[in-house]
Design a protein around this motif. Sequence first.
Motif, PDB file in Angstrom:
ATOM      1  N   ILE A  56       0.821  -1.197   0.000  1.00  0.00           N
ATOM      2  CA  ILE A  56       0.000   0.000   0.000  1.00  0.00           C
ATOM      3  C   ILE A  56       0.857   1.250   0.000  1.00  0.00           C
ATOM      4  CG2 ILE A  56      -1.567   1.345   1.474  1.00  0.00           C
ATOM      5  CD1 ILE A  56      -2.933  -0.845  -0.068  1.00  0.00           C
ATOM      6  N   ASN A  57       1.976   1.222   0.655  1.00  0.00           N
ATOM      7  CA  ASN A  57       2.725   2.442   0.883  1.00  0.00           C
ATOM      8  C   ASN A  57       3.815   2.709  -0.138  1.00  0.00           C
ATOM      9  OD1 ASN A  57       1.471   3.152   3.424  1.00  0.00           O
ATOM     10  ND2 ASN A  57       2.405   1.279   4.152  1.00  0.00           N
ATOM     11  N   GLY A  58       3.897   1.947  -1.135  1.00  0.00           N
ATOM     12  CA  GLY A  58       4.940   2.275  -2.062  1.00  0.00           C
ATOM     13  C   GLY A  58       4.974   1.429  -3.256  1.00  0.00           C
ATOM     14  N   GLY A  59       5.726   0.391  -3.274  1.00  0.00           N
ATOM     15  CA  GLY A  59       5.934  -0.390  -4.447  1.00  0.00           C
ATOM     16  C   GLY A  59       7.337  -0.937  -4.417  1.00  0.00           C
ATOM     17  N   HIS A  60       7.938  -0.999  -3.252  1.00  0.00           N
ATOM     18  CA  HIS A  60       9.287  -1.519  -3.100  1.00  0.00           C
ATOM     19  C   HIS A  60       9.247  -3.016  -2.918  1.00  0.00           C
ATOM     20  CE1 HIS A  60      10.874   2.556  -2.653  1.00  0.00           C
ATOM     21  NE2 HIS A  60       9.790   2.778  -1.930  1.00  0.00           N
ATOM     22  N   ASP A  61      10.254  -3.663  -3.448  1.00  0.00           N
ATOM     23  CA  ASP A  61      10.306  -5.101  -3.326  1.00  0.00           C
ATOM     24  C   ASP A  61      10.746  -5.527  -1.936  1.00  0.00           C
ATOM     25  OD1 ASP A  61       9.457  -5.406  -5.867  1.00  0.00           O
ATOM     26  OD2 ASP A  61      11.429  -5.764  -6.722  1.00  0.00           O
ATOM     27  N   ASP A  62      11.607  -4.766  -1.349  1.00  0.00           N
ATOM     28  CA  ASP A  62      12.143  -5.148  -0.053  1.00  0.00           C
ATOM     29  C   ASP A  62      11.199  -4.664   1.032  1.00  0.00           C
ATOM     30  OD1 ASP A  62      13.539  -5.656   2.198  1.00  0.00           O
ATOM     31  OD2 ASP A  62      15.451  -4.872   1.446  1.00  0.00           O
ATOM     32  N   ASP A  63      10.315  -5.572   1.486  1.00  0.00           N
ATOM     33  CA  ASP A  63       9.312  -5.179   2.459  1.00  0.00           C
ATOM     34  C   ASP A  63       9.927  -4.698   3.754  1.00  0.00           C
ATOM     35  OD1 ASP A  63       7.311  -5.751   0.725  1.00  0.00           O
ATOM     36  OD2 ASP A  63       6.956  -7.789   1.477  1.00  0.00           O
ATOM     37  N   SER A  64      11.034  -5.342   4.173  1.00  0.00           N
ATOM     38  CA  SER A  64      11.623  -4.953   5.446  1.00  0.00           C
ATOM     39  C   SER A  64      12.199  -3.552   5.378  1.00  0.00           C
ATOM     40  CB  SER A  64      12.710  -5.957   5.852  1.00  0.00           C
ATOM     41  OG  SER A  64      13.743  -5.983   4.882  1.00  0.00           O
ATOM     42  N   SER A  65      12.867  -3.203   4.253  1.00  0.00           N
ATOM     43  CA  SER A  65      13.413  -1.857   4.132  1.00  0.00           C
ATOM     44  C   SER A  65      12.309  -0.834   4.015  1.00  0.00           C
ATOM     45  CB  SER A  65      14.346  -1.764   2.918  1.00  0.00           C
ATOM     46  OG  SER A  65      13.624  -1.990   1.715  1.00  0.00           O
ATOM     47  N   GLU A  66      11.206  -1.188   3.340  1.00  0.00           N
ATOM     48  CA  GLU A  66      10.068  -0.275   3.238  1.00  0.00           C
ATOM     49  C   GLU A  66       9.447  -0.044   4.610  1.00  0.00           C
ATOM     50  OE1 GLU A  66       7.015   2.115   1.573  1.00  0.00           O
ATOM     51  OE2 GLU A  66       9.031   1.546   0.976  1.00  0.00           O
ATOM     52  N   ASP A  67       9.284  -1.103   5.412  1.00  0.00           N
ATOM     53  CA  ASP A  67       8.705  -0.955   6.739  1.00  0.00           C
ATOM     54  C   ASP A  67       9.580  -0.111   7.643  1.00  0.00           C
ATOM     55  OD1 ASP A  67       6.529  -2.393   6.028  1.00  0.00           O
ATOM     56  OD2 ASP A  67       7.190  -4.286   6.930  1.00  0.00           O
ATOM     57  N   ASP A  68      10.903  -0.139   7.414  1.00  0.00           N
ATOM     58  CA  ASP A  68      11.825   0.611   8.250  1.00  0.00           C
ATOM     59  C   ASP A  68      11.950   2.070   7.831  1.00  0.00           C
ATOM     60  OD1 ASP A  68      12.354  -1.577   9.814  1.00  0.00           O
ATOM     61  OD2 ASP A  68      14.065  -2.237   8.604  1.00  0.00           O
ATOM     62  N   LYS A  69      11.280   2.467   6.759  1.00  0.00           N
ATOM     63  CA  LYS A  69      11.342   3.859   6.308  1.00  0.00           C
ATOM     64  C   LYS A  69      10.765   4.769   7.375  1.00  0.00           C
ATOM     65  CE  LYS A  69       8.334   5.500   3.451  1.00  0.00           C
ATOM     66  NZ  LYS A  69       7.520   5.759   2.236  1.00  0.00           N
ATOM     67  N   PRO A  70      11.511   5.792   7.820  1.00  0.00           N
ATOM     68  CA  PRO A  70      10.997   6.664   8.876  1.00  0.00           C
ATOM     69  C   PRO A  70       9.850   7.538   8.372  1.00  0.00           C
ATOM     70  CG  PRO A  70      13.057   7.530   8.012  1.00  0.00           C
ATOM     71  CD  PRO A  70      12.864   6.178   7.377  1.00  0.00           C
ATOM     72  N   LEU A  71       9.028   7.956   9.299  1.00  0.00           N
ATOM     73  CA  LEU A  71       7.921   8.836   8.959  1.00  0.00           C
ATOM     74  C   LEU A  71       8.472  10.212   8.611  1.00  0.00           C
ATOM     75  CD1 LEU A  71       4.787   8.578   8.983  1.00  0.00           C
ATOM     76  CD2 LEU A  71       4.843   9.594  11.267  1.00  0.00           C
ATOM     77  N   PRO A  72       8.134  10.759   7.436  1.00  0.00           N
ATOM     78  CA  PRO A  72       8.661  12.089   7.054  1.00  0.00           C
ATOM     79  C   PRO A  72       7.973  13.180   7.869  1.00  0.00           C
ATOM     80  CG  PRO A  72       7.132  11.284   5.372  1.00  0.00           C
ATOM     81  CD  PRO A  72       7.290  10.176   6.379  1.00  0.00           C
ATOM     82  N   MET A  73       8.595  13.586   8.950  1.00  0.00           N
ATOM     83  CA  MET A  73       7.947  14.473   9.905  1.00  0.00           C
ATOM     84  C   MET A  73       7.670  15.860   9.319  1.00  0.00           C
ATOM     85  SD  MET A  73       7.361  12.531  12.326  1.00  0.00           S
ATOM     86  CE  MET A  73       6.605  13.787  13.350  1.00  0.00           C
ATOM     87  N   ARG A  74       8.507  16.323   8.400  1.00  0.00           N
ATOM     88  CA  ARG A  74       8.233  17.636   7.796  1.00  0.00           C
ATOM     89  C   ARG A  74       6.937  17.594   6.995  1.00  0.00           C
ATOM     90  NH1 ARG A  74       9.684  20.723   3.189  1.00  0.00           N
ATOM     91  NH2 ARG A  74      10.075  22.924   3.710  1.00  0.00           N
ATOM     92  N   GLN A  75       6.767  16.543   6.213  1.00  0.00           N
ATOM     93  CA  GLN A  75       5.532  16.399   5.461  1.00  0.00           C
ATOM     94  C   GLN A  75       4.335  16.183   6.382  1.00  0.00           C
ATOM     95  OE1 GLN A  75       5.065  16.660   1.897  1.00  0.00           O
ATOM     96  NE2 GLN A  75       6.972  17.725   2.413  1.00  0.00           N
ATOM     97  N   MET A  76       4.529  15.416   7.439  1.00  0.00           N
ATOM     98  CA  MET A  76       3.459  15.182   8.394  1.00  0.00           C
ATOM     99  C   MET A  76       3.032  16.488   9.069  1.00  0.00           C
ATOM    100  SD  MET A  76       2.255  12.146   8.470  1.00  0.00           S
ATOM    101  CE  MET A  76       1.335  12.407   9.989  1.00  0.00           C
ATOM    102  N   PHE A  77       4.004  17.361   9.335  1.00  0.00           N
ATOM    103  CA  PHE A  77       3.681  18.644   9.964  1.00  0.00           C
ATOM    104  C   PHE A  77       2.725  19.445   9.087  1.00  0.00           C
ATOM    105  CE2 PHE A  77       4.543  23.209  10.249  1.00  0.00           C
ATOM    106  CZ  PHE A  77       4.262  23.449  11.580  1.00  0.00           C
ATOM    107  N   PHE A  78       3.025  19.539   7.805  1.00  0.00           N
ATOM    108  CA  PHE A  78       2.183  20.336   6.924  1.00  0.00           C
ATOM    109  C   PHE A  78       0.846  19.653   6.641  1.00  0.00           C
ATOM    110  CE2 PHE A  78       6.339  22.241   5.986  1.00  0.00           C
ATOM    111  CZ  PHE A  78       6.018  23.588   6.169  1.00  0.00           C
ATOM    112  N   LEU A  79       0.838  18.329   6.581  1.00  0.00           N
ATOM    113  CA  LEU A  79      -0.435  17.630   6.404  1.00  0.00           C
ATOM    114  C   LEU A  79      -1.320  17.792   7.639  1.00  0.00           C
ATOM    115  CD1 LEU A  79       0.701  14.345   4.604  1.00  0.00           C
ATOM    116  CD2 LEU A  79      -0.648  16.212   3.638  1.00  0.00           C
ATOM    117  N   CYS A  80      -0.711  17.760   8.813  1.00  0.00           N
ATOM    118  CA  CYS A  80      -1.494  17.982  10.036  1.00  0.00           C
ATOM    119  C   CYS A  80      -2.000  19.424  10.102  1.00  0.00           C
ATOM    120  CB  CYS A  80      -0.648  17.655  11.266  1.00  0.00           C
ATOM    121  SG  CYS A  80      -0.400  15.877  11.524  1.00  0.00           S
TER     122      CYS A  80
END
Length: 529
Positions: A56-80
């Motif tokens: 759902i969150n991307g399209g990366h083959d490596d599920d573990s690396s995708e799950d470990d992607k940090p939450l982009p806090m700058r984008q989250m700030f503006f979305l909030c």
Amino acid sequence: MADHHRTGLKGADDGKVHQLTENELLDESTPLLTANPGISRTTTVCEDADEPDTRINGGHDDDSSEDDKPLPMRQMFFLCAARLIEPIAFFSIFPYINKMCQENGNLKDTDVGFYSGLIESLFSLTQMLVMIFWGKAADRLGRRPVLIFSMFGVTIATSLFGMATTIWEMIVFRCLAGVFAGTIVTIRTMISEHSTSKTQARAFGMFAVVGNLGILFGPLLGGVLAEPAVQYPGVFKGIPFFERYPYALPSFVVGGIGLVITIACALNIEETLPSKILASRGNSDETAPISSPKPAMSTWELVKAPGVAFVLYTFQHISLLAFAYTAIAPVAWYTPVPLGGLGFSPLEISLFMGFNGLSQAAWMLLVFPPLQRRIGTNGVLRACATAYPLFLGITPVLNMLLRNGSPTAVTMFWIIAPAIMALGCGVAMSFTAIQLAVNDVSPSPQVLGTLNALCLALASGVRSFSPALFSSLFAIGARTQWLWGYAIWVLLSILGFGFTLLSRRMPDYDELRRQRERKTTANGVAARI
């Protein structure tokens, strides 16, 4: 090397073995959704909905690396920040809409509630009619342009509302704000695409808390700034504009806040629609060919996808419980004790509402993320569903204490009531958990915007009738004293028990992902035959 050949299986379903060149060789790093192994693996998110991407969150083959992607806090700030606009705009008119209706329509006291309720119902109905349009637009045109355009529209419509001088103008401006309903659905979708299975609970917890802040500050702004010539004569008395338009100031201030946030978001928010991201990468990197996205699923195909219809219904059932309780609670708290209420003063009601808001924020920020990681989305839903009927049965128990009237009973009330309310507010986690369920059940990232829009369109429909319906049922119960005035709480507890049953039948999202993977693999093999 170019002439060297290796043998690989191709079309395993018909048992034939085909020759593959080295460049065509399938291995563990080859994207399942890529029709051509030469295409970058990041383009696999653009495949059509008949070949769903399980990520759902991307399209990366490596599920573990995708799950470990940090939450982009700058984008989250503006979305909030963008999230603040809708609840502030929606709730800011509540302190003065009844008086505004009465003055603009020369209404009798008995007619005011009808027209104020009509305006809010038409607002919700308008949202219901346009929500799917905005979701499809976000899936086709991109998240960012739809979000910015919707935010700007809500800002303008909210600013105009305070200048209405007739009931019809109030209806038109309020419905115009409802037309720009793309804000909330697009923000939900963008947060889903920014987060992973490990960070989505935290991300949507922040989303919920910011929404509560908007609900808190919206009425505060409306109440403090309405009728400035009356409330602050030393500053505004004698200014013709504010005497002619006594409700323009709160609308302008809310609109100004919305405009500032809109400009900030326009300058800082990034696109999250996978096909648009890949197209922009393709423009800057000519060596990375981009596969054009195929037509997305229709709304009906989306509803028929495995698990979607059940999650959609559960979403609406939870919404019904939330809207009903939100409509009834303030009335029940104000209603005299002999009629089945708690007999609170306006100050006590505001304190209780603020306390409930803080309790919900604490549950969402401190409890929900670790709990969701520990027991999963369905586990949280089951826990909330078990507690919901009990939570909805609290008010009758508290009323019984007050009806007793003894000093001991009253003291027990003020000890027990805040503690039980604080614990009961944990059911609010179900609102965020069901959003995560929507993300998990989505057949493809390409239709996530449409699915969110469908959920919210149906929820707007529920909101258009539920407050008036349940408030009326409470009034009838209080007047007739059927079941000692507790009939409405019995009905809500039954509805809460229905949620308990639904929570036991939630889809297995891991199994749905495996089904999509098998279908994707089968389609990919068939495409190579």
